[in-house]
Write a protein that holds these residues in place. Structure first.
Motif, PDB file in Angstrom:
ATOM      1  N   ARG A 128       0.358 -31.959  54.570  1.00 42.64           N
ATOM      2  CA  ARG A 128       1.234 -32.389  55.657  1.00 42.64           C
ATOM      3  C   ARG A 128       1.529 -33.878  55.620  1.00 42.64           C
ATOM      4  N   SER A 129       0.588 -34.677  55.175  1.00 46.10           N
ATOM      5  CA  SER A 129       0.844 -36.121  55.095  1.00 46.10           C
ATOM      6  C   SER A 129       1.921 -36.432  54.063  1.00 46.10           C
ATOM      7  N   ARG A 130       1.942 -35.692  52.966  1.00 40.86           N
ATOM      8  CA  ARG A 130       2.959 -35.908  51.943  1.00 40.86           C
ATOM      9  C   ARG A 130       4.336 -35.482  52.455  1.00 40.86           C
ATOM     10  N   ILE A 131       4.410 -34.375  53.195  1.00 39.35           N
ATOM     11  CA  ILE A 131       5.680 -33.930  53.773  1.00 39.35           C
ATOM     12  C   ILE A 131       6.170 -34.937  54.803  1.00 39.35           C
ATOM     13  N   ASN A 132       5.245 -35.459  55.594  1.00 42.56           N
ATOM     14  CA  ASN A 132       5.624 -36.469  56.588  1.00 42.56           C
ATOM     15  C   ASN A 132       6.188 -37.715  55.896  1.00 42.56           C
ATOM     16  N   LEU A 133       5.574 -38.132  54.795  1.00 45.37           N
ATOM     17  CA  LEU A 133       6.071 -39.282  54.042  1.00 45.37           C
ATOM     18  C   LEU A 133       7.462 -39.001  53.474  1.00 45.37           C
ATOM     19  N   ALA A 134       7.672 -37.785  52.972  1.00 41.91           N
ATOM     20  CA  ALA A 134       8.983 -37.426  52.423  1.00 41.91           C
ATOM     21  C   ALA A 134      10.054 -37.440  53.508  1.00 41.91           C
ATOM     22  N   LEU A 135       9.717 -36.955  54.710  1.00 43.32           N
ATOM     23  CA  LEU A 135      10.679 -36.962  55.818  1.00 43.32           C
ATOM     24  C   LEU A 135      11.001 -38.393  56.254  1.00 43.32           C
ATOM     25  N   ILE A 136      10.011 -39.264  56.233  1.00 43.65           N
ATOM     26  CA  ILE A 136      10.252 -40.671  56.565  1.00 43.65           C
ATOM     27  C   ILE A 136      11.207 -41.303  55.550  1.00 43.65           C
ATOM     28  N   GLN A 137      10.984 -40.985  54.272  1.00 49.02           N
ATOM     29  CA  GLN A 137      11.863 -41.495  53.227  1.00 49.02           C
ATOM     30  C   GLN A 137      13.293 -40.995  53.420  1.00 49.02           C
ATOM     31  N   CYS A 138      13.446 -39.712  53.757  1.00 50.97           N
ATOM     32  CA  CYS A 138      14.783 -39.153  54.013  1.00 50.97           C
ATOM     33  C   CYS A 138      15.459 -39.879  55.161  1.00 50.97           C
ATOM     34  N   ASP A 139      14.702 -40.146  56.226  1.00 51.93           N
ATOM     35  CA  ASP A 139      15.263 -40.828  57.389  1.00 51.93           C
ATOM     36  C   ASP A 139      15.726 -42.237  57.032  1.00 51.93           C
ATOM     37  N   ILE A 140      14.947 -42.959  56.253  1.00 57.00           N
ATOM     38  CA  ILE A 140      15.296 -44.326  55.867  1.00 57.00           C
ATOM     39  C   ILE A 140      16.556 -44.341  55.006  1.00 57.00           C
ATOM     40  N   PHE A 141      16.603 -43.439  54.023  1.00 63.24           N
ATOM     41  CA  PHE A 141      17.743 -43.433  53.110  1.00 63.24           C
ATOM     42  C   PHE A 141      19.015 -42.933  53.786  1.00 63.24           C
ATOM     43  N   LEU A 142      18.892 -41.982  54.712  1.00 68.92           N
ATOM     44  CA  LEU A 142      20.070 -41.521  55.452  1.00 68.92           C
ATOM     45  C   LEU A 142      20.619 -42.643  56.334  1.00 68.92           C
ATOM     46  N   LYS A 143      19.732 -43.423  56.922  1.00 68.40           N
ATOM     47  CA  LYS A 143      20.176 -44.564  57.723  1.00 68.40           C
ATOM     48  C   LYS A 143      20.938 -45.569  56.858  1.00 68.40           C
ATOM     49  N   GLY A 144      20.417 -45.848  55.679  1.00 61.53           N
ATOM     50  CA  GLY A 144      21.107 -46.763  54.779  1.00 61.53           C
ATOM     51  C   GLY A 144      22.467 -46.242  54.357  1.00 61.53           C
ATOM     52  N   GLU A 145      22.562 -44.947  54.092  1.00 59.63           N
ATOM     53  CA  GLU A 145      23.842 -44.361  53.697  1.00 59.63           C
ATOM     54  C   GLU A 145      24.840 -44.410  54.839  1.00 59.63           C
ATOM     55  N   LEU A 146      24.384 -44.202  56.069  1.00 57.71           N
ATOM     56  CA  LEU A 146      25.266 -44.265  57.227  1.00 57.71           C
ATOM     57  C   LEU A 146      25.831 -45.673  57.408  1.00 57.71           C
ATOM     58  N   ILE A 147      24.979 -46.683  57.315  1.00 57.90           N
ATOM     59  CA  ILE A 147      25.438 -48.067  57.462  1.00 57.90           C
ATOM     60  C   ILE A 147      26.442 -48.414  56.377  1.00 57.90           C
ATOM     61  N   LYS A 156       6.514 -36.404  41.713  1.00 60.37           N
ATOM     62  CA  LYS A 156       5.264 -37.132  41.921  1.00 60.37           C
ATOM     63  C   LYS A 156       4.054 -36.209  42.011  1.00 60.37           C
ATOM     64  N   ASP A 157       4.163 -35.125  42.774  1.00 58.09           N
ATOM     65  CA  ASP A 157       2.991 -34.293  43.039  1.00 58.09           C
ATOM     66  C   ASP A 157       2.746 -33.223  41.987  1.00 58.09           C
ATOM     67  N   ILE A 158       3.783 -32.835  41.241  1.00 60.27           N
ATOM     68  CA  ILE A 158       3.601 -31.759  40.259  1.00 60.27           C
ATOM     69  C   ILE A 158       3.734 -32.289  38.835  1.00 60.27           C
TER      70      ILE A 158
END
Length: 353
Positions: A181-200, A336-338
């Motif tokens: 779950r910690s890895r999924i949470n990190l991936a979701l945080i990364q998605c949120d950051i990159f989507l914000k950058g793409e929107l700007i 990264k994980d596989i």
């Protein structure tokens, strides 16, 4: 493969079949998630000012409604009345641009003109494809609840996700094993950051090209400069294809006056896009976005084609954000994980030829 492997394979195949059957509802849910994600950044900005989340959501929605209303009243509606005239001028301009090529082909061989496509033939050939893509992408809107109710469902889903995104985020994370779950949470945080950058970056490109196009076309005294600027801004909503298509209207209309003016429009627009790209890379990205994923243009174009094939017009519109999400998940989970942790010694030990 033993019995357990076969059971897992059957379950996985059945899961893919179910996902394929409800793919239109999934793209609708993805649309709501992306909309809520974009709006959530505005809500978080208001929360940093000390406004509670519920009131932040209300203020943001009210602000967006005012902006959309002003956009339609002062920008889109005045220019929409000139769209028929604009499209007529574009058609005439394209015929003017292609006429030298047509005359050259006639001089070579008159029979080649039968195979040389004109604008009407191209539109006739592309019309079934556009109709299929649009119908496939919007089928969820008229096969489930109808267009009005489905748009209402999309709005309600977006607002529900926006009001309490943490609950839905935690629910999604809990679908995975505890140790992961910690890895999924990190991936979701990364998605949120990159989507914000793409929107700007997207908003910056659209606003800049609107003002630059309007100023440049006005200086050259091209007809319908404001309406063309609105159309060019809308076209730049689509990566890769939009900027290329945005060259056609001003060049075609300018060719109705003089070929040199059409060439001047091409040079000016190439300069505009170069200025926007350099400003985005050297100023906006380092100072404002900071964290932004960089995807090759060819990869984005391929994703647009694939999403348009599977999900229609809505998939084409959401190709860029969906590609960002998929690329982040592939990088964090698969690479990264596989792949990065693949035990090569174990592989070669059990795969001797």
């Amino acid at each position: 493969m033993n019995f357990a492997h076969w059971i897992g394979f059957v379950i996985l195949s059945f899961s893919f079949y179910i996902v394929w059957k409800v793919r239109q509802l999934l793209i609708l849910l993805s649309t709501a998630v992306i909309i809520a994600n974009f709006l959530n950044h505005g809500v978080q900005a208001l929360q940093k000012l000390g406004v509670k989340r519920f009131y932040s959501v209300l203020l943001l929605i009210a602000f967006l409604l005012v902006i959309l209303l002003k956009f339609f009243l002062y920008i889109f509606y005045p220019s929409s009345e000139q769209f028929p005239e604009l499209f007529l001028l574009i058609s005439q301009g394209i015929d003017r641009l292609t006429s030298p090529i047509h005359n050259f082909i006639v001089q070579l061989d008159p029979d080649l003109t039968k195979t040389f496509p004109n604008l009407n033939k191209i539109i006739e050939q592309l019309h079934p494809l556009f109709q299929k893509i649009a119908g496939q992408g919007l089928s969820v809107f008229y096969t489930t609840l109808g267009i009005p109710l489905t748009f209402l469902l999309l709005l309600i889903l977006s607002l529900m996700l926006l009001v309490n995104p943490t609950a839905y985020r935690q629910g999604c994370i809990r679908l995975f094993p505890y140790f992961y779950r910690s890895r999924i949470n990190l991936a979701l945080i990364q998605c949120d950051i990159f989507l914000k950058g793409e929107l700007i970056a997207l908003l910056f490109r659209m606003i800049m090209i609107f003002f630059l196009a309007f100023i440049g076309l006005s200086i050259l005294k091209i007809p319908l400069s404001f309406t063309q600027a609105v159309l060019i801004m809308i076209l730049n909503l689509f990566p890769n294809i939009g900027p290329i298509l945005s060259f056609i209207p001003p060049m075609a209309i300018a060719s109705l006056e003089t070929p040199l003016k059409s060439l001047a429009v091409l040079i000016i627009f190439l300069s505009f896009y170069l200025i926007i790209r350099q400003t985005e890379n050297r100023v906006i990205t380092p100072l404002i976005i900071k964290n932004r994923i960089s995807l090759p243009p060819g990869f984005i174009l391929l994703s647009q084609v694939l999403f348009a094939m599977f999900f229609g017009a809505l998939g084409f519109l959401l190709a860029a954000p969906l590609t960002i999400i998929i690329s982040v998940l592939v990088k964090e989970i698969i690479v990264k994980d596989i792949l990065d942790n693949w035990n090569s010694n174990y592989f070669f030990k059990h795969n001797k030829y």
